[in-house]
Scaffold this motif. Structure first.
Motif, PDB file in Angstrom:
ATOM      1  N   UNK A 182       0.832  -1.193   0.000  1.00 38.36           N
ATOM      2  CA  UNK A 182       0.000   0.000   0.000  1.00 38.36           C
ATOM      3  C   UNK A 182       0.875   1.255   0.000  1.00 38.36           C
ATOM      4  N   UNK A 183       0.815   2.005  -1.086  1.00 42.81           N
ATOM      5  CA  UNK A 183       1.501   3.294  -1.197  1.00 42.81           C
ATOM      6  C   UNK A 183       0.687   4.182  -2.130  1.00 42.81           C
ATOM      7  N   UNK A 184       0.627   5.446  -1.785  1.00 41.55           N
ATOM      8  CA  UNK A 184      -0.079   6.382  -2.654  1.00 41.55           C
ATOM      9  C   UNK A 184       0.758   6.629  -3.907  1.00 41.55           C
ATOM     10  N   UNK A 185       0.120   6.600  -5.077  1.00 37.07           N
ATOM     11  CA  UNK A 185       0.859   6.803  -6.328  1.00 37.07           C
ATOM     12  C   UNK A 185      -0.040   7.461  -7.378  1.00 37.07           C
ATOM     13  N   UNK A 186       0.618   8.034  -8.384  1.00 36.97           N
ATOM     14  CA  UNK A 186      -0.050   8.555  -9.582  1.00 36.97           C
ATOM     15  C   UNK A 186       0.637   7.954 -10.803  1.00 36.97           C
ATOM     16  N   UNK A 187      -0.155   7.449 -11.722  1.00 41.07           N
ATOM     17  CA  UNK A 187       0.392   6.915 -12.964  1.00 41.07           C
ATOM     18  C   UNK A 187      -0.002   7.845 -14.100  1.00 41.07           C
ATOM     19  N   UNK A 188       1.005   8.333 -14.829  1.00 40.44           N
ATOM     20  CA  UNK A 188       0.787   9.240 -15.948  1.00 40.44           C
ATOM     21  C   UNK A 188       1.146   8.543 -17.254  1.00 40.44           C
ATOM     22  N   UNK A 189       0.370   8.792 -18.281  1.00 45.66           N
ATOM     23  CA  UNK A 189       0.703   8.336 -19.628  1.00 45.66           C
ATOM     24  C   UNK A 189       1.257   9.532 -20.399  1.00 45.66           C
TER      25      UNK A 189
END
Length: 428
Positions: A182-189
């Motif tokens: 569990x870790x906060x993340x953002x995935x960008x394309x």
């Protein structure tokens, strides 16, 4: 006026009765405002209704969507306040046109690419289907260090307050934990499958600002297992071509990043800089993979957020359909973009804005414009300022000693499912 003793006695009794009746009446008048005081709580009730509207439907499914990030923010509210108290961010309440200055976020950055459908490996940029940028925010390193140094809460706080921070310390992220799911993340394309080159047309000192690219925040989450599944291999059934196979994404680079807002006298002069420095691969193992994807050891960009209400312009726009763009609340549309003619000439306000508040990045469907700024260690320091670039450089040179297996454990990644060969400069 009484003229006899009897009349005087009657007059005194009447006066006492009048006085006794007057006192309760006086107390009643003083208490009347208190009885009506609950009316002043209407704004809180309105706030509760607004929160209820924002949270409506959140319990229907446990999956990431454009409305979840604001809710997740409340879960980490204590951590956010701690960072704001320590990392030098000047922040006002999230109303009006508040503008955060200094380092508004720091963390670790990862770059992935995925080969085209039916290709087991990629050997050139033409073989790449998708290019991803993964951001994993972290608290500042010095905050976690101070927490470990104290034996109790009081001493801890005193040690933290008395500690003299080195220049740029607010940009250095705390070390990544390993084997956590569990870790906060953002995935960008990334739109053009490669980063813009800050050195294009010049010496790398800002001459590449005509180099731009689009990126879209497609996923915001906390489940690294689901992240691995999303980046893993896929099979799709089509009516015309049957079953089509697509290989998993490959990890191409890893490092640390910081997002910094510059101080400005006027809103039009505000700039947000995102700068990163890599730990993997080391400079002597950089290969064709990193060169083709436009990845440098150190680089920086001017970051802007597109107003979701603004119509698209230009043929090169990359992003989600209009129905899936960021669903910002009215306070952001008014306070940041100036909806309703408060800023700009259009009714929707400004077409683009700097990342005035970190909250802008906590929604799926956000479209970002990256403008190449500078590359190299000196360029990174120039963009981030106040020793931040130098601090990132020193930190990542140390983290470069970590093995590839340790890097994969940071994201709970199975090397059998997500190859990391490109970290050694080789296409895979």
């Amino acid at each position: 006026m009484p003229t006899t003793r009897r009349q005087a006695a009657q007059h005194n009794d009447t006066a006492k009765q009048t006085e006794a009746q007057a006192k309760p009446a006086s107390r009643g008048r003083r208490n009347s405002p208190k009885k009506n005081s609950p009316v002043k709580e209407d704004p809180a009730i309105v706030g509760q209704k607004r929160k209820a509207d924002e949270n409506e439907g959140a319990e229907e499914e446990k999956q990431v969507n454009t409305e979840q990030p604001p809710q997740k923010k409340s879960k980490t509210e204590d951590n956010s306040k701690e960072e704001e108290n320590h990392d030098g961010v000047v922040e006002e309440p999230a109303t009006g046109s508040s503008y955060q200055t200094g380092t508004i976020e720091r963390g670790h950055i990862y770059f992935f690419y995925r080969p085209r459908v039916e290709l087991e490996e990629a050997h050139a940029l033409d073989d790449v289907q998708r290019f991803y940028m993964l951001l994993v925010p972290r608290p500042p390193s010095f905050s976690t260090t101070s927490e470990q140094s104290g034996e109790d809460g009081t001493k801890q706080e005193e040690n933290s307050d008395m500690k003299v921070l080195s220049p740029g310390a607010d940009a250095v992220p705390a070390p990544e934990t390993t084997d956590e799911q569990k870790k906060h993340f953002r995935l960008l394309v990334v739109g053009k499958k490669s980063l813009p080159d800050p050195e294009a047309g010049g010496s790398g000192k800002g001459s590449g600002r005509n180099q731009v690219f689009w990126a879209t925040i497609t996923t915001i989450g906390e489940d690294l297992i689901k992240l691995q599944e999303g980046l893993g291999e896929k099979e799709d059934e089509t009516k015309t071509r049957g079953t089509r196979h697509q290989g998993p994404a490959r990890l191409a680079a890893r490092g640390a990043y910081a997002i910094v807002n510059t101080e400005a006298a006027t809103p039009s002069k505000r700039e947000t800089h995102l700068g990163y420095h890599l730990s993997h691969p080391p400079p002597d193992e950089f290969g064709d993979v990193q060169a083709a994807l436009g990845i440098h050891i150190a680089s920086s960009f001017v970051l802007q957020v597109k107003n979701p209400l603004a119509p698209p312009t230009g043929a090169g726009r990359v992003g989600l359909p209009s129905g899936r763009t960021a669903d910002y609340p009215e306070e952001l549309l008014h306070g940041v973009f100036g909806k309703g003619g408060e800023r700009g000439r259009e009714s929707f306000g400004l077409r683009f804005a700097s990342v005035e508040r970190r909250e802008l990045l906590d929604y799926e469907g956000v479209e970002l414009l990256f403008i190449a700024a500078r590359s190299g260690d000196e360029g990174l320091e120039t963009s981030l300022g106040e020793g931040r670039g130098t601090a990132l450089t020193e930190t990542e040179e140390k983290e470069g000693r970590e093995t590839i297996e340790q890097v994969l454990k940071e994201l709970a990644i199975d090397s059998e499912k997500i190859p990391a060969d490109p970290l050694e400069g080789q296409w895979a």
